[in-house]
Design an enzyme around this catalytic site. Structure first.
Site, PDB file in Angstrom:
ATOM      1  N   HIS A  59      -1.985 -15.040  -3.354  1.00 32.65           N
ATOM      2  CA  HIS A  59      -3.049 -16.041  -3.233  1.00 32.65           C
ATOM      3  C   HIS A  59      -3.390 -16.340  -1.777  1.00 32.65           C
ATOM      4  CE1 HIS A  59      -2.911 -16.525  -7.534  1.00 32.65           C
ATOM      5  NE2 HIS A  59      -1.600 -16.694  -7.459  1.00 32.65           N
ATOM      6  N   SER A  98      -1.718 -18.871 -12.348  1.00 30.04           N
ATOM      7  CA  SER A  98      -1.828 -17.559 -11.709  1.00 30.04           C
ATOM      8  C   SER A  98      -1.912 -16.457 -12.764  1.00 30.04           C
ATOM      9  CB  SER A  98      -0.652 -17.344 -10.746  1.00 30.04           C
ATOM     10  OG  SER A  98      -0.814 -16.171  -9.980  1.00 30.04           O
TER      11      SER A  98
END
Length: 397
Positions: free
Chosen positions: A293, A176
């Site tokens: 996300h 990430s």
């Protein structure tokens, strides 16, 4: 070559900051519109003077969940003995802790990185890392820059203890937020611009979280777990409740039998109440402020993409794997087009590890270093590829 290039850029920026060079206004707004306006002034620093958990991550590999395929074809591999090469991984948000970075201050390069970070951000990041309070460090807008800078500072320790580890690195990836750290390390994005980019990303994601209250949870399940069905029913339940634009999906693919689900707060409550029905063995909330996300983060994409387009992105010196599909970035243009998608797409970390580490039987593995706070990425690797895990070391911050 890789680390020397990183240091040349770093120290050049430090010299510029020693002059009367002006940085664009630091993002500190509360509206996405202002973030966009800030992104539009995301100019290069120009010299004005002369001169150039994880407790579950150690559980057994879930039987029957591995799909055999040659993922290695999607990775770039050097034609030398793998034992003479290295991979470097960078952690993401959630690995932070009060006190991180303190033991790195004995390395001059690490001190330089924190000093530059403070100049770029406009506040004392190092103080927040070392002194907290935890409630402040855990805020997305502080946490993301803190993890990125501490991870890059940890490279200084690696350089001191294992001088060849960085020079022999042929591939990198980050979880990430860690993907931006990897891109800075690989020379694709300058440190100061990368840090400003993370600052915009963090603040935009925090604002998106305030617009739609979301949550994330790690789930453990066996071969009979019905995760897709669970997410679909949670989404339908939200629609029936009249929630506008809901979402519920797999946000992080960690390892077989372990994923992170994310969506509206109401969707997560539905999953918790119906876990047994979908053969979910355990479900545990993550201490985050939003459903990262997922489509609930869509408001954060535009400010991030606008800022990214203002940066001169270069082709990476080494292979950098994308969270979106696990494959290597092909070019600078590929980075500009793909990186914003990461905000709303799942982190395909398990798939990335298969691509990076899958080998034919009998072949050796590169040595891997996890640089930054925490040991989560190493623990996940053990569940995906135990042989690659065997040669993995942590460089903790």
């Amino acid at each position: 070559m890789l680390f020397r290039a990183f240091h040349r850029k770093l120290h050049r920026t430090l010299r510029l900051l020693g002059t009367d060079a002006k940085l664009p206004p630091v993002v500190g707004t509360e509206k996405v519109k202002e973030l966009l306006e800030n992104a539009a002034t995301f100019d290069d620093i120009k010299p004005t003077g002369g001169g150039t958990d994880s407790e579950w991550a150690t559980l057994p590999y879930v039987a029957g969940t591995y799909i055999s395929r040659d993922q290695s074809k999607k990775a770039n591999r050097p034609k030398i003995d793998p034992r003479e090469t290295n991979v470097i991984l960078f952690p993401g948000q959630g690995t932070q802790y009060v006190g991180m970075g303190s033991k790195l201050l004995k390395y001059p390069g690490a001190r330089d990185i924190f000093a530059l970070a403070n100049e770029v951000l406009g506040y004392d990041l190092l103080k927040i890392c070392i002194e907290g309070p935890k409630s402040k460090l855990d805020q997305t807008k502080y946490c993301q820059p803190a993890v990125m800078v501490t991870s890059l500072a940890a490279l200084e320790q690696l350089r001191e203890e294992r001088p060849n580890a960085i020079e022999n690195c042929f591939a990198t990836a980050g979880f990430s937020l860690g993907e931006l750290t990897a891109l800075v390390f690989a020379g694709a994005i300058p440190f100061d611009k990368g840090l400003r980019l993370v600052q915009i990303r963090a603040e935009a994601m925090q604002l998106a979280s305030q617009q739609a209250k979301g949550a994330m949870a790690t789930v453990l399940f066996g071969a009979d777990g019905r995760i897709g069905e669970a997410c679909k029913e949670a989404l339908n339940w939200c629609i029936e409740k009249g929630i506008e634009g809901p979402d519920c999906r797999v946000a992080n693919y960690l390892y077989p039998g372990c994923k992170v689900l994310a969506g509206n707060e109401e969707a997560l409550r539905f999953l918790e109440a119906n876990a047994k029905r979908f053969n979910i063995r355990r479900i545990k909330r993550l201490p985050v402020s939003g459903a990262f996300h997922t489509e609930l983060m869509q408001p954060a994409v535009e400010p991030f993409a606008a800022a990214l387009k203002k940066i001169r992105v270069e082709d990476p010196i080494i292979s950098v794997h994308s969270n979106v599909d696990g494959k290597c970035y092909k070019s600078a243009g590929h980075i500009v087009g793909q990186l914003p998608k990461q905000i709303v797409r799942p982190v395909k970390w398990e798939q990335t590890l298969h691509i990076m580490y899958e080998r034919k039987q009998g072949e050796h593995f590169p040595r891997t270093f996890e640089c930054g706070p925490g040991r989560g990425l190493k623990a996940i690797l053990k569940q995906v590829n135990a042989k690659a895990w065997d040669t993995t070391l942590n460089v903790e911050a």
